[in-house]
Write a protein that holds these residues in place. Structure first.
Motif, mmCIF file in Angstrom:
data_model
loop_
_atom_site.group_PDB
_atom_site.id
_atom_site.type_symbol
_atom_site.label_atom_id
_atom_site.label_comp_id
_atom_site.label_asym_id
_atom_site.label_seq_id
_atom_site.Cartn_x
_atom_site.Cartn_y
_atom_site.Cartn_z
ATOM 1 N N UNK A 192 -45.602 -75.944 -28.872
ATOM 2 C CA UNK A 192 -43.928 -75.546 -29.166
ATOM 3 C C UNK A 192 -44.214 -74.892 -30.698
ATOM 4 N N UNK A 193 -43.459 -73.925 -30.891
ATOM 5 C CA UNK A 193 -43.608 -73.237 -32.114
ATOM 6 C C UNK A 193 -42.181 -73.938 -33.078
ATOM 7 N N UNK A 194 -42.538 -74.507 -34.262
ATOM 8 C CA UNK A 194 -41.291 -74.996 -34.878
ATOM 9 C C UNK A 194 -40.778 -74.221 -36.017
ATOM 10 N N UNK A 195 -41.836 -73.547 -36.857
ATOM 11 C CA UNK A 195 -41.365 -72.661 -37.861
ATOM 12 C C UNK A 195 -42.139 -71.685 -37.902
ATOM 13 N N UNK B 176 -34.639 -64.689 -20.029
ATOM 14 C CA UNK B 176 -36.043 -65.068 -20.056
ATOM 15 C C UNK B 176 -36.481 -65.925 -18.869
ATOM 16 N N UNK B 177 -37.293 -65.650 -18.241
ATOM 17 C CA UNK B 177 -37.660 -66.575 -16.936
ATOM 18 C C UNK B 177 -37.983 -68.026 -17.325
ATOM 19 N N UNK B 178 -37.493 -68.966 -16.697
ATOM 20 C CA UNK B 178 -37.939 -70.293 -17.101
ATOM 21 C C UNK B 178 -36.647 -70.916 -18.149
ATOM 22 N N UNK B 179 -36.944 -72.318 -18.228
ATOM 23 C CA UNK B 179 -36.018 -73.003 -19.148
ATOM 24 C C UNK B 179 -36.613 -73.022 -20.529
ATOM 25 N N UNK B 180 -35.661 -72.279 -21.595
ATOM 26 C CA UNK B 180 -36.277 -72.247 -23.078
ATOM 27 C C UNK B 180 -35.489 -72.960 -24.021
ATOM 28 N N UNK B 181 -35.939 -73.405 -25.036
ATOM 29 C CA UNK B 181 -35.517 -74.199 -26.031
ATOM 30 C C UNK B 181 -36.152 -73.932 -27.489
ATOM 31 N N UNK B 182 -35.838 -74.553 -28.535
ATOM 32 C CA UNK B 182 -36.331 -73.998 -29.888
ATOM 33 C C UNK B 182 -35.809 -72.914 -30.246
ATOM 34 N N UNK C 2 -43.391 -68.476 -26.312
ATOM 35 C CA UNK C 2 -43.696 -67.158 -26.086
ATOM 36 C C UNK C 2 -43.019 -66.540 -27.007
ATOM 37 N N UNK C 3 -43.318 -64.976 -27.115
ATOM 38 C CA UNK C 3 -42.553 -64.048 -27.981
ATOM 39 C C UNK C 3 -41.707 -63.263 -27.160
ATOM 40 N N UNK D 85 -38.390 -62.851 -31.562
ATOM 41 C CA UNK D 85 -37.891 -64.366 -31.393
ATOM 42 C C UNK D 85 -38.987 -65.033 -30.661
ATOM 43 N N UNK D 86 -39.356 -66.128 -31.153
ATOM 44 C CA UNK D 86 -40.189 -67.031 -30.419
ATOM 45 C C UNK D 86 -39.424 -67.982 -29.699
ATOM 46 N N UNK D 87 -39.613 -68.429 -28.390
ATOM 47 C CA UNK D 87 -38.942 -69.671 -27.597
ATOM 48 C C UNK D 87 -40.156 -70.450 -27.279
ATOM 49 N N UNK D 88 -39.696 -71.679 -27.061
ATOM 50 C CA UNK D 88 -40.529 -72.689 -25.966
ATOM 51 C C UNK D 88 -40.097 -72.732 -24.633
ATOM 52 N N UNK D 89 -41.176 -72.316 -23.834
ATOM 53 C CA UNK D 89 -40.581 -72.098 -22.367
ATOM 54 C C UNK D 89 -41.183 -72.872 -21.364
ATOM 55 N N UNK D 90 -40.545 -73.366 -20.437
ATOM 56 C CA UNK D 90 -41.098 -74.279 -19.484
ATOM 57 C C UNK D 90 -40.795 -73.188 -18.001
ATOM 58 N N UNK D 91 -41.666 -72.817 -17.122
ATOM 59 C CA UNK D 91 -41.559 -71.923 -16.208
ATOM 60 C C UNK D 91 -40.749 -72.671 -15.003
ATOM 61 N N UNK D 92 -40.252 -71.730 -14.177
ATOM 62 C CA UNK D 92 -39.619 -72.543 -13.081
ATOM 63 C C UNK D 92 -40.043 -73.480 -12.362
#
Length: 432
Positions: free
Chosen positions: A220-223, A165-171, A197-198, A182-189
């Motif tokens: 951010x998506x938590x749950x 996934x492009x960018x740094x993801x968390x969550x 994002x999904x 899958x949902x992830x929280x992403x910050x672009x490069x």
């Protein structure tokens, strides 16, 4: 433009912004000693022990009585070892050595502990929440410009990178029961805000926008609950720089709502469990939250329909921030004490939210002290008196009008949520 709606608090509820507390999670995504549950709540695992004598401990929760099984090896585990239970009773263990993350499965073999080595990935990893199927396990390898998604258990031999996934993801949150979306929280490069994002793991990691509440907001998506479509988000869209908890519905044309009832003065509210099984009724889906105040940590229960945060006294020894909702509407809170090393306290949905939408008192099983602290208007910085271990925590409840409905489901097996910035409703304030 901000596509969100702020729900006013019920009469007597606080509206101040809570202070954000320090993060308690370790580099592997779990706090030291934290308990991780399978998606169906049948097993749990944690790193137990004191000092430097750490070992993996598996909890069996699906039987008539919960019990714990220690899984020690010849050498104690490091304090940063991450664990995750699987639905077959084995426990995934992630250790670090020589710049690599090593994966193994532990399981009881009579008096000893069996171990199967699964391979390694270069660099640190962060385990994603347990997969809904209970068979597979996934991990992230976050980087400055891209994040890898790895299948580390339940697939072919050895860890497999299934998406980049492009960018740094968390969550991380699962959007369907198949473990595909899958949902992830992403910050672009190049920087900018964090956006959920999904990621479609069945299509090589195809990425699509999920949350875009405002152009510059961190969303951010938590749950997420795949049955009802209810999602819980954290965003600073209503007030830049000040995070708020909100809720929405996957596939709905309604905006994310930010209830005043999920804000408490001098306390931090952290969601940890959504009730499953509420198909086509997201407004009836119950949310459990951890409340951290000056006097400790306790439990809150909330739903879009009730629109009140009911503060519950947890059992003594509650493993704070851990628990699950059963499909029968019972909230299960694991705890451990000197007398009960592995216990689970229960509260039914009726005890938590009241019957028939009326303003009922706390049930008799909770005791007068718990009833006194159950109402949502109680001091947010003071925890309700804990229940005795094994007792059901109680609260008063009130019914309310339903929230936004859910749109018709998309193609079977692939949840295709509408990016929520497209919602037509903006700036509406709901009173009640």
């Amino acid at each position: 433009m901000t596509a969100c709606a702020t729900e006013a608090a019920a009469e007597g509820e606080a509206t101040e912004e809570p202070r954000r507390g320090p993060a308690t999670a370790g580099p592997d995504g779990a706090a030291p000693g934290a308990l991780t549950l399978t998606a169906d709540g049948s097993y749990a695992a944690r790193l137990a022990g004191t000092g430097e004598a750490h070992y993996v401990e598996r909890w069996t929760l699906g039987g008539p009585e919960p019990y714990a099984v220690p899984l020690p090896l010849d050498q104690p585990e490091e304090a940063h070892t991450a664990v995750q239970p699987l639905a077959d009773g084995r426990v995934l263990v992630v250790r670090r050595a020589a710049g690599r993350s090593l994966f193994s499965l532990l399981y009881p073999t009579g008096p000893a502990t069996g171990q199967v080595h699964l391979g390694a990935v270069t660099g640190p990893v962060v385990l994603l929440p347990p997969c809904p199927d209970g068979v597979r396990a996934y991990a992230l390898t976050p980087g400055a410009h891209a994040t890898g998604v790895w299948l580390v258990a339940g697939g072919a031999p050895g860890p497999q990178r299934v998406a980049v996934v492009p960018g740094r993801c968390s969550g991380g949150a699962w959007l369907d029961r198949a473990g595909r979306m899958l949902a992830l929280d992403r910050r672009l490069p190049e920087g900018g805000p964090v956006k959920a994002v999904s990621v479609d793991l069945a299509r090589g990691g195809e990425v699509a926008p999920l949350l875009q509440i405002a152009e510059s907001s961190d969303d951010r998506l938590l749950l997420a609950d795949p049955d009802s479509g209810l999602i819980v988000v954290r965003s600073d869209a209503p007030a830049p720089g000040r995070d708020r908890l909100g809720w929405g519905v996957l596939g709905s044309l309604e905006p994310v709502r930010f209830p005043e009832s999920l804000r408490l003065p001098d306390a931090v509210v952290t969601p940890f469990a959504l009730q499953p099984g509420q198909a086509l009724a997201p407004e009836d889906c119950a949310l459990a939250v951890r409340i951290d105040g000056a006097s400790g940590s306790w439990v809150g229960a909330w739903s879009p329909a009730a629109r009140r945060l009911h503060q519950l006294a947890p059992p003594e020894g509650w493993l704070a921030g851990t628990g699950s909702w059963g499909r029968d509407g019972r909230l299960h809170l694991p705890y451990t004490t000197g007398q009960v090393p592995c216990g689970v306290a229960h509260a039914s949905r009726e005890e938590t939210f009241g019957l028939g939408g009326g303003r009922g008192g706390a049930p008799a099983t909770a005791g007068p002290a718990a009833a006194a602290g159950a109402a949502s208007g109680a001091s947010a910085g003071t925890a309700p008196t804990p229940c005795a271990a094994g007792a059901s925590p109680g609260a008063s409840g009130v019914g309310g009008a339903g929230g936004p409905g859910r749109a018709e489901a998309g193609a079977a097996g692939a949840c295709r949520p509408v990016p929520l910035q497209q919602a037509p409703l903006t700036g509406r304030v709901m009173h009640g």
